[in-house]
Each structure stands twice: as structure tokens, then as C-alpha cells.
Scaffold this motif. Structure first.
Motif, PDB file in Angstrom:
ATOM      1  N   ALA A 179      34.031  39.221  45.306  1.00  0.00           N
ATOM      2  CA  ALA A 179      32.940  40.133  45.673  1.00  0.00           C
ATOM      3  C   ALA A 179      32.192  40.676  44.458  1.00  0.00           C
ATOM      4  O   ALA A 179      31.123  41.266  44.605  1.00  0.00           O
ATOM      5  N   GLY A 180      32.763  40.514  43.264  1.00  0.00           N
ATOM      6  CA  GLY A 180      32.079  40.965  42.058  1.00  0.00           C
ATOM      7  C   GLY A 180      32.181  42.444  41.786  1.00  0.00           C
ATOM      8  O   GLY A 180      31.410  42.994  41.000  1.00  0.00           O
ATOM      9  N   THR A 181      33.162  43.102  42.423  1.00  0.00           N
ATOM     10  CA  THR A 181      33.289  44.558  42.267  1.00  0.00           C
ATOM     11  C   THR A 181      34.574  44.973  41.570  1.00  0.00           C
ATOM     12  O   THR A 181      34.722  46.127  41.196  1.00  0.00           O
ATOM     13  N   ASP A 182      35.528  44.036  41.418  1.00  0.00           N
ATOM     14  CA  ASP A 182      36.795  44.325  40.745  1.00  0.00           C
ATOM     15  C   ASP A 182      37.108  43.174  39.800  1.00  0.00           C
ATOM     16  O   ASP A 182      36.934  42.014  40.159  1.00  0.00           O
ATOM     17  N   SER A 183      37.566  43.486  38.602  1.00  0.00           N
ATOM     18  CA  SER A 183      37.753  42.470  37.565  1.00  0.00           C
ATOM     19  C   SER A 183      39.172  41.921  37.477  1.00  0.00           C
ATOM     20  O   SER A 183      39.514  41.273  36.489  1.00  0.00           O
ATOM     21  N   GLY A 184      40.004  42.181  38.475  1.00  0.00           N
ATOM     22  CA  GLY A 184      41.366  41.664  38.449  1.00  0.00           C
ATOM     23  C   GLY A 184      41.400  40.148  38.485  1.00  0.00           C
ATOM     24  O   GLY A 184      40.569  39.510  39.137  1.00  0.00           O
ATOM     25  N   PHE A 185      42.387  39.536  37.795  1.00  0.00           N
ATOM     26  CA  PHE A 185      42.518  38.084  37.722  1.00  0.00           C
ATOM     27  C   PHE A 185      43.548  37.534  38.697  1.00  0.00           C
ATOM     28  O   PHE A 185      43.520  36.365  39.051  1.00  0.00           O
ATOM     29  N   THR A 186      44.496  38.397  39.104  1.00  0.00           N
ATOM     30  CA  THR A 186      45.609  37.906  39.916  1.00  0.00           C
ATOM     31  C   THR A 186      45.651  38.617  41.267  1.00  0.00           C
ATOM     32  O   THR A 186      45.000  39.640  41.469  1.00  0.00           O
ATOM     33  N   PHE A 187      46.451  38.049  42.190  1.00  0.00           N
ATOM     34  CA  PHE A 187      46.557  38.631  43.530  1.00  0.00           C
ATOM     35  C   PHE A 187      46.983  40.100  43.481  1.00  0.00           C
ATOM     36  O   PHE A 187      46.490  40.917  44.249  1.00  0.00           O
ATOM     37  N   PRO A 190      46.056  45.476  39.337  1.00  0.00           N
ATOM     38  CA  PRO A 190      45.685  46.858  39.665  1.00  0.00           C
ATOM     39  C   PRO A 190      44.168  46.999  39.733  1.00  0.00           C
ATOM     40  O   PRO A 190      43.431  46.121  39.256  1.00  0.00           O
ATOM     41  N   ASN A 191      43.695  48.077  40.340  1.00  0.00           N
ATOM     42  CA  ASN A 191      42.257  48.302  40.449  1.00  0.00           C
ATOM     43  C   ASN A 191      41.611  48.383  39.076  1.00  0.00           C
ATOM     44  O   ASN A 191      42.059  49.123  38.207  1.00  0.00           O
ATOM     45  N   PHE A 192      40.552  47.606  38.880  1.00  0.00           N
ATOM     46  CA  PHE A 192      39.837  47.582  37.608  1.00  0.00           C
ATOM     47  C   PHE A 192      38.375  47.288  37.929  1.00  0.00           C
ATOM     48  O   PHE A 192      37.961  46.133  37.981  1.00  0.00           O
ATOM     49  N   ALA A 193      37.608  48.348  38.189  1.00  0.00           N
ATOM     50  CA  ALA A 193      36.231  48.211  38.652  1.00  0.00           C
ATOM     51  C   ALA A 193      35.380  47.398  37.688  1.00  0.00           C
ATOM     52  O   ALA A 193      35.474  47.547  36.466  1.00  0.00           O
ATOM     53  N   THR A 194      34.559  46.501  38.243  1.00  0.00           N
ATOM     54  CA  THR A 194      33.628  45.715  37.442  1.00  0.00           C
ATOM     55  C   THR A 194      32.373  46.539  37.201  1.00  0.00           C
ATOM     56  O   THR A 194      31.637  46.850  38.136  1.00  0.00           O
ATOM     57  N   ILE A 195      32.121  46.913  35.942  1.00  0.00           N
ATOM     58  CA  ILE A 195      30.961  47.726  35.581  1.00  0.00           C
ATOM     59  C   ILE A 195      30.203  47.026  34.451  1.00  0.00           C
ATOM     60  O   ILE A 195      30.766  46.811  33.377  1.00  0.00           O
ATOM     61  N   PRO A 196      28.916  46.655  34.667  1.00  0.00           N
ATOM     62  CA  PRO A 196      28.194  46.784  35.936  1.00  0.00           C
ATOM     63  C   PRO A 196      28.680  45.756  36.959  1.00  0.00           C
ATOM     64  O   PRO A 196      29.304  44.754  36.596  1.00  0.00           O
ATOM     65  N   GLN A 197      28.394  46.014  38.203  1.00  0.00           N
ATOM     66  CA  GLN A 197      28.812  45.133  39.279  1.00  0.00           C
ATOM     67  C   GLN A 197      28.260  43.732  39.076  1.00  0.00           C
ATOM     68  O   GLN A 197      27.128  43.542  38.640  1.00  0.00           O
TER      69      GLN A 197
END
Length: 260
Positions: A179-187, A190-197
């Protein structure tokens, strides 16, 4: 005379312009479909980092809509709405349902909303019914991959109408999207917001190109489908036996990342 020639030329050009996909639907009646979602997320097909517990691999409920080309639930290479973000990250449906409702009220681009129950494992199936309208023949839906940072599968604006008739059956293989909103690599990241989206992108066996990525399989040319959806047109019921079409989403606001 010159003006008349220019006008005729312009009208001829206008008539040759492509029209919206749904504008070509000349079917006279509503159509009902059974939609069957099949999860194919097995440890055999996707062995890398396959979630076995806390929580194990599973699927959220399915949330979908029948609509015209004036509405878009989500689109590849475009930014996800706040509603799609909440659904892809946490399984929360209310913001997305509100967006759908507002689109229907503003430009009458939405005909109906439908949902199907969650699947408590990576493989299995769920189903429901939907209703399409000649002016709203497109189908879109999302299903969250659980657990994941913001990954989902779905369909964007599939047209069930071909000219003057509805398609009898259609099946589509589904692949994971970010979705381009979280930068996690694995299933289980932890939450890591993608900024900027970022925009919505398809996850492949080589993209994101990082060994930590749960779907990174550099020896493959293409990922196997992680799910499949089939829509089958239902035959009309005999007169007097038909029931009103009511298909409301589940009351729960959140899909908890544990086995139901």
C-alpha cells in the motif's frame, strides 16, 4: 461554410473518442454474482519466513464495491487513500466504508458494497454475493495479508459487462501489493510509517530487491499466485422467490491479527 466544416470535423472526432469502460454496458437488467476468494498462501509455495504463529498466516475479511469508472477504491502506481491505508495496515474498515459512502452520495458512482468473512489460515476460501448494475458494472475489492506491514491483494475496476451481456464467469489470479504506507520488509515487521507516503506497488520475487523481503525469491521468474478470485453469474430466481439484495459488512471494526 468554414465554421460548418470545422464543426462537422470536430463532431466526427468526438464520436471517435474512446468512452469509459462502463459506458459500453448496454445490459438491461441487474446481475447477481457469487464471488469466491481462495487463499493459496501455503508454506510450500511461499516457504520464506512463512508465519506459523503470533499470528499464523491468514486473510482478513474481503471488502468490495460495485461501481462506475467515476470511483476508484485503489489503483496501482497511485497513492492509497486513508481508508485503504487503515485497512491494509490494521484491517480497520470504517474509514474505507465512509469513503465509499461519500463517493456514492456525491457522484452516484457506487451501486453496492459487499463483504466476505476472514479466512483463519493461509489456504482456504470464503464467499459472498454481489450485485452489478449496467451503469455500475465494475468490481473492486481488497483483502489484507495477515500478518504484514501494509500488504494486500485485490482487484481494481474489473468490468463484468461485455457490451449487451454480463459475463457468465471470470477468474483472476491475485498477487501481493504494497500500500506504500509502511516500510516494513517482513510479515512481522513492527510499524514503520513510510514518510513521505509511496504509491501502491506490486510486490514481486525481485522487488523490493532486498534479501530481507519476505517475498524475495531471486531464483524465480515470477511469484506463484498467492490467491485467486472467481465470480460466477447467478441465474435469476423464479418470480415470487427472489429476496431483496442485502449484504452488509461485518459489524466488527477491526480484524485482529490472531486466529479467529
Amino acid at each position: 461554410k468554414v465554421l460548418w466544416t470545422v464543426l462537422v470535423t470536430m463532431l466526427g472526432y468526438a464520436s471517435s473518442l474512446p468512452v469509459g469502460e462502463d459506458a459500453l454496458c448496454t445490459a438491461e437488467e441487474l446481475a447477481k454474482y457469487k464471488i469466491i476468494f481462495i487463499g493459496k498462501w501455503s508454506q510450500t509455495a511461499f516457504p520464506k519466513q512463512y508465519p506459523l504463529y503470533r499470528p499464523p498466516a491468514q486473510w482478513s475479511s474481503l471488502l468490495g464495491v460495485t461501481h462506475s469508472s467515476d470511483y476508484s477504491m485503489w489503483k496501482k502506481n497511485e497513492y492509497a487513500s486513508n481508508g485503504v491505508r487503515d485497512f491494509a495496515e490494521k484491517g480497520e474498515a470504517w474509514a474505507l466504508m465512509k469513503e465509499i459512502e461519500e463517493a456514492g452520495e456525491k457522484i452516484q458512482s457506487v451501486h453496492g458494497i459487499f463483504s466476505a468473512p476472514a479466512i483463519s489460515s493461509g489456504t482456504g476460501q470464503t464467499s459472498t454475493e454481489l450485485e452489478a448494475h449496467p451503469r455500475h458494472p465494475l468490481v473492486s475489492f481488497v483483502v489484507r495479508i495477515v500478518p504484514s506491514p501494509d500488504w494486500f491483494v485485490g482487484i481494481d475496476s474489473l468490468n463484468l459487462c461485455e457490451g449487451g451481456h454480463w459475463m457468465d464467469e471470470v477468474s483472476v489470479d491475485l498477487y501481493p501489493y504494497d500500500a506504500g504506507t509502511d516500510s516494513g520488509f517482513t510479515f512481522s515487521s513492527p510499524n514503520f510509517a513510510t514518510i513521505p507516503q509511496d504509491t501502491v506497488t506490486e510486490i514481486t520475487c525481485s522487488s523490493p530487491s532486498h534479501p530481507a523481503n519476505s517475498f524475495y525469491y531471486p531464483k524465480l521468474k515470477i511469484l506463484p499466485p498467492i490467491a485467486q478470485v472467481t465470480m460466477v453469474k447467478l441465474k435469476k430466481s423464479p418470480p415470487g422467490l427472489s429476496a431483496p439484495f442485502i449484504n452488509l459488512p461485518a459489524k466488527s471494526n477491526e480484524i485482529i491479527d490472531t486466529v479467529s
